[in-house]
Enzyme design. Sequence first.
Site, short mmCIF file in Angstrom:
data_model
loop_
_atom_site.label_atom_id
_atom_site.label_comp_id
_atom_site.label_asym_id
_atom_site.label_seq_id
_atom_site.Cartn_x
_atom_site.Cartn_y
_atom_site.Cartn_z
N GLN A 13 0.83 -1.21 0.00
CA GLN A 13 0.00 0.00 0.00
C GLN A 13 0.86 1.27 0.00
OE1 GLN A 13 -2.00 1.05 3.68
NE2 GLN A 13 -1.97 3.06 2.71
N LEU A 14 1.78 1.37 0.94
CA LEU A 14 2.61 2.59 1.00
C LEU A 14 3.63 2.62 -0.13
CD1 LEU A 14 3.36 3.13 4.80
CD2 LEU A 14 1.59 4.08 3.36
N ASP A 50 12.97 -12.00 -1.36
CA ASP A 50 12.45 -12.27 -0.02
C ASP A 50 13.44 -11.66 0.97
OD1 ASP A 50 11.69 -13.25 2.42
OD2 ASP A 50 11.53 -15.34 1.77
N LEU A 70 10.12 -0.76 3.74
CA LEU A 70 8.69 -0.98 4.04
C LEU A 70 8.34 -2.46 4.02
CD1 LEU A 70 7.29 1.60 1.42
CD2 LEU A 70 7.69 2.04 3.84
N GLY A 72 7.74 -6.36 4.56
CA GLY A 72 7.56 -7.25 5.70
C GLY A 72 6.10 -7.39 6.04
N SER A 74 2.82 -6.47 7.92
CA SER A 74 2.39 -5.13 8.35
C SER A 74 1.20 -5.16 9.31
CB SER A 74 2.04 -4.29 7.11
OG SER A 74 0.95 -4.88 6.43
N HIS A 112 2.40 0.69 16.83
CA HIS A 112 2.09 -0.51 17.63
C HIS A 112 3.26 -0.90 18.54
CE1 HIS A 112 -1.79 -0.68 15.87
NE2 HIS A 112 -1.23 -0.49 14.68
N TYR A 135 3.64 -8.17 16.22
CA TYR A 135 4.02 -7.23 15.16
C TYR A 135 4.70 -6.00 15.77
CZ TYR A 135 3.10 -3.35 11.90
OH TYR A 135 3.22 -2.23 11.12
N LYS A 139 8.73 -4.50 15.47
CA LYS A 139 9.17 -3.14 15.11
C LYS A 139 10.15 -2.61 16.17
CE LYS A 139 6.84 -2.68 11.27
NZ LYS A 139 7.51 -2.54 9.96
P1 NAI Z 1 1.65 -3.74 3.03
O1 NAI Z 1 1.36 -5.02 3.75
O2 NAI Z 1 0.66 -3.21 2.06
O3 NAI Z 1 3.05 -3.85 2.29
C1 NAI Z 1 4.13 -4.63 2.76
C2 NAI Z 1 4.82 -5.23 1.58
O4 NAI Z 1 5.89 -6.06 2.06
C3 NAI Z 1 3.89 -6.14 0.73
O5 NAI Z 1 3.89 -5.73 -0.62
C4 NAI Z 1 4.49 -7.53 0.89
O6 NAI Z 1 4.39 -8.34 -0.27
C5 NAI Z 1 5.93 -7.21 1.26
N1 NAI Z 1 6.57 -8.33 1.98
C6 NAI Z 1 6.01 -9.12 2.93
N2 NAI Z 1 6.88 -10.07 3.31
C7 NAI Z 1 8.01 -9.86 2.59
C8 NAI Z 1 9.24 -10.53 2.53
N3 NAI Z 1 9.52 -11.62 3.28
N4 NAI Z 1 10.19 -10.06 1.69
C9 NAI Z 1 9.93 -8.97 0.91
N5 NAI Z 1 8.76 -8.30 0.91
C10 NAI Z 1 7.80 -8.74 1.75
O7 NAI Z 1 1.94 -2.66 4.18
P2 NAI Z 1 1.92 -1.07 4.07
O8 NAI Z 1 0.69 -0.57 4.67
O9 NAI Z 1 2.32 -0.63 2.74
O10 NAI Z 1 3.11 -0.72 5.11
C11 NAI Z 1 4.45 -0.62 4.70
C12 NAI Z 1 5.34 -0.66 5.93
O11 NAI Z 1 4.99 0.40 6.81
C13 NAI Z 1 5.21 -1.95 6.73
O12 NAI Z 1 6.50 -2.30 7.21
C14 NAI Z 1 4.31 -1.58 7.88
O13 NAI Z 1 4.60 -2.36 9.02
C15 NAI Z 1 4.68 -0.11 8.09
N6 NAI Z 1 3.60 0.66 8.65
C16 NAI Z 1 2.50 1.00 7.88
C17 NAI Z 1 1.49 1.76 8.40
C18 NAI Z 1 0.35 2.23 7.55
O14 NAI Z 1 -0.45 3.03 8.03
N7 NAI Z 1 0.21 1.76 6.31
C19 NAI Z 1 1.49 2.18 9.82
C20 NAI Z 1 2.67 1.76 10.55
C21 NAI Z 1 3.68 1.05 9.97
C1 15L Z 2 0.20 -0.33 11.25
O1 15L Z 2 1.29 -0.54 11.76
C2 15L Z 2 -0.29 -1.16 10.12
O2 15L Z 2 0.75 -1.56 9.27
C3 15L Z 2 -1.38 -0.46 9.32
O3 15L Z 2 -2.01 -1.43 8.49
C4 15L Z 2 -2.41 0.21 10.22
O4 15L Z 2 -3.09 -0.76 10.96
C5 15L Z 2 -1.71 1.18 11.15
O5 15L Z 2 -0.63 0.55 11.85
C6 15L Z 2 -2.65 1.77 12.20
O6 15L Z 2 -2.42 1.61 13.39
O7 15L Z 2 -3.61 2.44 11.78
#
Ligand code: NAI
Ligand code: 15L
Length: 265
Positions: A13-14, A50, A70, A72, A74, A112, A135, A139
């Site tokens: 997503q991000l 990976d 990003l 991993g 999420s 979190h 999770y 972090k």
């Molecule tokens: P997302 O789940 O949409 O994207 C994570 C990406 O990591 C996915 O495309 C997935 O295929 C990839 N991934 C998973 N396992 C993997 C592996 N073993 N090797 C390589 N790639 C792998 O999550 P989003 O929302 O885009 O978040 C991005 C990062 O920001 C994450 O680390 C998440 O924990 C962190 N985050 C996001 C928040 C948000 O509001 N979207 C809030 C707090 C933290």
């Molecule tokens: C996160 O850490 C997650 O990756 C995201 O999907 C949301 O749940 C976000 O926190 C949140 O707390 O809104």
Amino acid sequence: MLKRILITGAAGQLGSTLRETLKPHAESLRLSDITGISDLGPNEEFVQCDIADGEAVKALVEGCDAIVHLGGISVEKSFDLIEAANLRGVYNLYEAARLHGMPRIIFASSNHTIGYYPQDARLRHTDPFRPDSLYGVSKIFGEAVASLYHDKFGQESALVRIGSCTPKPENWRMLSTWLSPRDFTSLIVAAFTAPRLGCTVVWGQSANSMGWWDNSHAAFLGWVPQDNAQDYADEIRRSVPRPGPDEAVAKYQGGVFTDEPIHQS
Ligand code: NAI
Ligand code: 15L
């Protein structure tokens, strides 16, 4: 201008958003994910990887002068899944960076890490962790690895404890936790271009009137968020039912993550 920014988790997503907004800030982007990306634009390359595979991550990082990490798990999952992607993955990334000139790293940490604080607490980055999930624990591990590599080797990182990064706030809690994609982008650019970054925790939040977190220690980065979730407050009041005071989403900073069980493999 940076030569090549590596974005891990670029299919997520991000990652999908930041691919677009970071484009003007580098000559090229190296996008990586465990899943494929097919719609590559000019000045974009894709490396499927990976993050749990140490040798592959070393090759991935070579030739990059900045990293947005990003990739991993999420959300809350079983320990086995989190261990591979978020524990081994972040170690692999920092080892690879050490071997390849220590490009600055933006580490996508999370609210979190402190999710069990009540919503009336006002936090500084020095307050003790209170993770709400495995999770969240992963972090904290990532932040600890970044700190170790800074003290031992001088590796610089921004540890961005992102609240909720979505195009606009979607619920009552996000009036406090929202980080606009525009503000996240300007934070990343500030962290890559500041004369000194060190190993700095930054709360990933826009300039929300109802925000919970104090970023004054990070003012030296020169980052000034422009957006405010309050601008969407009327829309949320009209369209989203207000949760009761005893619901996790209204009680704890981490919201519903505090309700999650420990997932079994
Ligand atoms: P997302 O789940 O949409 O994207 C994570 C990406 O990591 C996915 O495309 C997935 O295929 C990839 N991934 C998973 N396992 C993997 C592996 N073993 N090797 C390589 N790639 C792998 O999550 P989003 O929302 O885009 O978040 C991005 C990062 O920001 C994450 O680390 C998440 O924990 C962190 N985050 C996001 C928040 C948000 O509001 N979207 C809030 C707090 C933290
Ligand atoms: C996160 O850490 C997650 O990756 C995201 O999907 C949301 O749940 C976000 O926190 C949140 O707390 O809104």
